[in-house]
Write a protein that holds these residues in place. Structure first.
Motif: not given
Length: 718
Positions: A329-332, A365-370, A563-571
Motif C-alpha cells: 500500500t505504501w508502494a502504491d 517501500a521507499a527504499k525499494a522504489q529508490g 490529494i491521494g486516494p481515499i483509503r480504508a482508514d478514515q477517522p
C-alpha cells in the motif's frame, strides 16, 4: 482501533490553544468557579465564544501563573482594551472582537480554574472570560446579526451616526434603507464582514465582484446583489442607524436593515451577475456567457525566476490514517506521488502503538522504489514532550532511519520536522532548554539534523532560537479570511527567520465537520480562487527564496485536504469524503512541481481539471448532523476549472444549466462558472473537433438542497 486525527492549529494566535481537541478533560479541570474578582479600571463582560480564528487576535500568551489580574494588566500595558482568559493559562488581547466570535455563552462554559489562582475562572474550551476596560465601547458579535435570539431591537445596541454622504460622483448613490432577513436576504449575491467597514469599501467590494448593488448592515456587514425588492424600502432611515466600524461619522445600516447603494451612480438593470474577464498576461481572451452563468477566466503563468539550491516538494502523510497499510500500500502511494512530481512524504506519526510498524513499512517501500525520500514529522501534540524520556524516544526513532537510503536530507543533514512543539520542555524548565536538550541527544548519537519544525509561536522568536534551523509555516497554506491567499505570511516568516531556512506550505482546501461529541471541529478555510493552482504559482514565484515545500496533505481526510486516494482508514470522515475524490489535483501539482524544481514549465497538452462543492454555501440542509460550519460564508458558489492547451481552442465549462465558452490561448487557463443544480463538465474544441471532454453524470450532481452539509470538493479530470 482508534485512528488518531492530528489537528491543524488555526492561525498564528491559535498556537496557544495547545490543540484542545486532543485534551482529555477531568473533573479537576472543569470544576466550576463562581468567583469573579474586582479589577480596577476593568468591567467583567461574561463568558463568550472563541474559536480557531480567535475573537481577540492582537497578542496572546501562556503563563503557568495566569490570573484575571495578570491578563488584564498585561493587555492594558500593551494599550489594549479587551482581555480574555481561556483554558486555564491563556490570555488574549485586542481592541475589538474579531471573526464573528464573542457571542454570549453560558457561564458554566467558562469553568476552568486559573493556573495562578484556583479561586478564579480562566475560561473554558474555546470559551473566554471576557474583560473590557472601563473606557472601551461595549463589544458586539456578528453572530447576533446572523442568528438573532430576540425580536426586540432593544436587545441590540444602536449607536448614533450621521447619514452617509454618497453622490453620483463617488461611484455609488444611496437608494434608501431596506429591510432584510436572515433567511431571505435583500441582496443575494455575496457578502463579507469587516471591522473597518465604510460605505466606500463595501461599494468597491461589490463592484469588484461584478454586482450592481451594495448594501451595508449592522455596522460591519456588506452585501452585494443585482436586484433589490422594491417592497422592502422603508419610508424613513430610522432602521439604518448603526455607525460604520471604519467610519463612525457615517452609518452602515442596522439590525436586519440595509443602506442600499446603486453602483456607478445609477440603478443597474441586470438581474444576474455578468461575465467577467481578467487577465494575468498580455494575451487576449474572449468569453460568452448567458445571464446568470457568471463566468470568469485568468490565463497565463509567469516565467519561473532563476534560483540556486536544490528544490524539493513533499506531502504531509498522516501515519495515523494507515492502520491497515501494508508495504505494498505504501508502494502504491509512493508511486502515485512520485509520478506527480513529489519528492517524498513527511511522515506525521503519533503515539499509537501500531504506528512504528507502519513507519518501517514506509521506509522499506521507499527504499525499494529508490528515488522517493521520507522524513519524520514528530506530532508532539500526540507523542508528548514533557519529559526527558519523551525526548529520548523521539531521538531513538530518528536514529532508526537516519542512515536509511530513503531518508530525506537537506545539505547533507537528516531532515526532521514537527507538528506543534511551541510548549515542549522535555523536563528542562523552558522551551528553549527543552529543544536544545533534544538537539544535544541527537549530537551525542552522531546525528546531524536539519530541523524545520512547525511550531505555532511568535515568529519574532525564530531568529534567536538556536535549536531550530528553519520553520515550516503550516498556516501559510490557506487564507484566514474571505479574500484570496497572498504571500504576506510567507514574507513575514522569511523576514523573521533571517538567514534560517523556510519551508512553505501548500494546500488545496480545508473543511472539517466533527461534532462536539467527537473532535468538535466544524469549520472551513476559504479554498476558492483556484487555491491549489494559485498557491503553486506563488511557490514557483518564490523559488529563489524557498528550497523546501510541503503539501498539506496526502491523506488527511478529516480536514478534506487530501490529494491521494481515499483509503480504508478514515477517522470517521466518510460523511464528507465518500464520493469526493481528489486525485485529479495531482495533475495540477505535477505541472507546477516541475517548474518549482527546474525553473521551466513543461510543454502543455490539452487537459482539464474540475472542482466544486456539492451545494450552495447558503443552502439549508434538510437533515443536518450539526450546525453549518464556521466561516461557511467565506467561500463562493463556483465551479473551478484548470485547463492547459497545446494551442488556442474554444473551451466550454458548465455547471447544471450555467454554461460558459471562451476562446483561450496556449498554456494554462483558469476559469470558473457560477454553480447551478445538475452535473458538471466541459470540453475543448479545436478546428471543429472535440479533443478533450468530461461529464460527471453518474459520478456527481450539484444539488440546491442537501441532506447534510458538505463543504468538501468533488475533483475530476478530463
Amino acid at each position: 482501533m482508534f485512528n488518531r486525527l492530528f489537528i491543524l492549529t488555526l492561525g498564528l494566535l491559535a498556537s496557544v490553544e495547545a490543540h484542545p481537541q486532543h485534551r482529555r478533560h477531568n473533573a479537576n479541570e472543569i470544576e466550576r468557579r463562581a468567583t469573579t474578582p474586582t479589577i480596577a479600571g476593568w468591567n467583567y463582560v461574561g463568558c463568550v465564544t472563541d474559536g480557531g480564528a480567535r475573537a481577540l487576535t492582537a497578542q496572546s500568551k501562556i503563563d503557568g501563573k495566569m490570573t484575571a489580574e495578570l491578563c488584564t494588566s498585561w493587555c492594558a500595558a500593551s494599550g489594549y482594551t479587551y482581555a480574555g482568559l481561556e483554558a486555564r493559562n491563556q490570555c488574549f488581547c485586542d481592541n475589538s472582537l474579531k471573526n464573528g466570535l464573542g457571542a454570549a455563552a453560558a457561564a458554566s462554559d467558562c469553568s476552568y480554574a486559573c493556573d495562578g489562582n484556583s479561586a478564579e475562572s480562566c475560561g473554558g474550551y474555546y470559551k473566554l472570560n471576557l474583560w473590557r476596560a472601563a473606557s472601551a465601547v461595549a463589544p458586539t458579535s456578528s453572530k447576533a446579526a446572523a442568528t438573532p435570539t430576540s425580536t426586540s431591537k432593544a436587545a441590540v445596541a444602536t449607536p448614533t451616526a450621521t447619514p452617509a454622504s454618497a453622490s453620483s460622483g463617488s461611484g455609488y448613490s444611496l437608494m434608501g434603507c431596506y429591510s432584510d432577513s436572515g433567511s431571505d436576504r435583500t441582496l443575494t449575491g455575496t457578502e463579507m464582514e469587516s471591522y473597518s467597514l465604510t460605505t466606500a469599501s463595501c461599494a468597491s467590494y461589490c463592484s469588484s465582484k461584478g454586482f450592481a448593488y451594495a448594501g451595508t448592515s449592522y455596522g460591519k456587514q456588506c452585501f452585494c446583489g443585482n436586484s433589490v425588492p422594491a417592497a422592502r424600502k422603508q419610508a424613513t432611515e430610522s432602521g439604518c442607524s448603526y455607525a460604520c466600524t471604519g467610519d463612525s461619522s457615517a452609518k452602515c445600516g442596522g439590525y436586519y436593515y440595509l443602506d442600499v447603494y446603486a453602483l456607478g451612480g445609477t440603478a443597474a438593470t441586470s438581474t444576474s451577475k455578468a461575465a467577467v474577464t481578467t487577465s494575468t498576461s498580455s494575451a487576449a481572451a474572449t468569453s460568452s456567457a448567458p445571464a446568470g452563468a457568471a463566468g470568469s477566466v485568468t490565463f497565463g503563468v509567469a516565467s519561473p525566476p532563476a534560483a540556486t539550491g536544490t528544490k524539493a516538494l513533499y506531502a504531509h502523510h498522516m501515519v495515523g490514517n494507515t492502520y491497515s497499510y501494508t508495504q505494498s500500500t505504501w508502494a502504491d502511494d509512493i508511486n502515485q506521488a512520485h509520478n506527480s512530481g513529489l519528492d517524498g512524504f513527511a511522515l506525521n506519526y503519533g503515539s499509537d502503538s501500531w504506528q512504528p510498524a507502519r513507519l518501517a513499512d514506509a521506509y522499506a517501500a521507499a527504499k525499494a522504489q529508490g528515488n522517493f525520500k521520507l522524513f519524520l514529522s514528530l506530532d508532539v501534540s500526540s507523542l508528548g514532550c514533557g519529559s526527558a524520556d519523551a525526548a529520548a524516544n523521539l531521538v531513538n526513532t530518528i536514529a532508526t532511519y537516519a542512515t536509511n537510503t530513503a531518508q530525506a536530507k537537506y545539505n547533507g543533514k537528516v531532515l526532521v520536522s514537527t507538528f506543534a512543539g511551541e510548549n515542549c520542555q522535555f523536563g528542562q524548565g523552558s522551551v528553549n532548554a527543552g529543544w536544545t536538550y533534544f538537539r544535544t541527544l541527537l549530537t551525542n548519537k552522531g546525528i546531524s539534523v536539519y530541523f524545520v519544525p512547525a511550531i505555532f509561536s511568535d515568529p519574532s522568536t525564530f531568529k534567536s532560537n538556536a535549536w531550530m534551523d528553519g520553520e515550516f509555516n503550516w498556516n501559510g497554506a490557506w487564507p484566514m479570511g474571505a479574500d484570496a491567499l497572498t504571500t504576506a505570511s510567507d514574507s513575514s516568516y522569511m523576514s523573521a527567520l533571517g538567514s534560517k531556512g523556510y519551508m512553505a506550505a501548500v494546500s488545496p482546501a480545508f473543511f472539517t465537520y466533527y461534532s462536539p461529541s467527537s473532535y468538535n471541529k466544524d469549520w472551513i478555510y476559504r479554498s476558492d480562487d483556484w487555491l491549489i493552482a494559485r498557491r503553486m504559482e506563488q511557490l514557483v514565484a518564490m523559488r529563489n527564496h524557498v528550497d523546501l515545500a510541503e503539501i498539506i496533505s496526502w491523506n488527511d481526510y478529516g480536514e478534506s485536504h487530501y490529494i491521494g486516494p481515499i483509503r480504508a482508514d478514515q477517522p470517521n470522515s466518510q460523511g464528507w469524503t465518500n464520493g469526493m475524490p481528489h486525485t485529479a489535483w495531482l495533475n495540477v501539482i505535477a505541472f507546477y512541481a516541475n517548474a518549482f524544481k527546474t525553473g521551466h514549465y513543461a510543454t502543455t497538452s490539452d487537459s482539464m481539471v474540475f472542482w466544486t462543492r456539492p451545494h450552495p454555501k447558503g443552502a439549508t440542509a434538510t437533515s443536518p448532523s450539526m450546525a453549518k460550519p464556521t466561516r461557511w460564508e467565506d467561500t463562493d458558489d463556483l465551479l473551478y476549472a484548470w485547463i492547459t492547451l497545446k494551442s488556442p481552442a474554444t473551451v466550454t465549462v458548465y455547471s447544471g444549466s450555467n454554461s460558459v465558452s471562451w476562446n483561450l490561448n496556449t498554456g494554462v487557463n483558469k476559469v470558473s462558472v457560477k454553480s447551478a443544480p445538475g452535473v458538471i463538465g466541459g470540453k475543448i474544441v479545436r478546428g471543429g473537433a472535440t479533443t478533450v471532454s468530461y461529464d460527471s453524470t453518474g459520478q456527481f450532481t450539484y444539488v440546491a438542497t442537501p441532506r447534510d452539509y458538505n463543504f468538501n470538493y468533488f475533483v475530476a479530470s478530463a
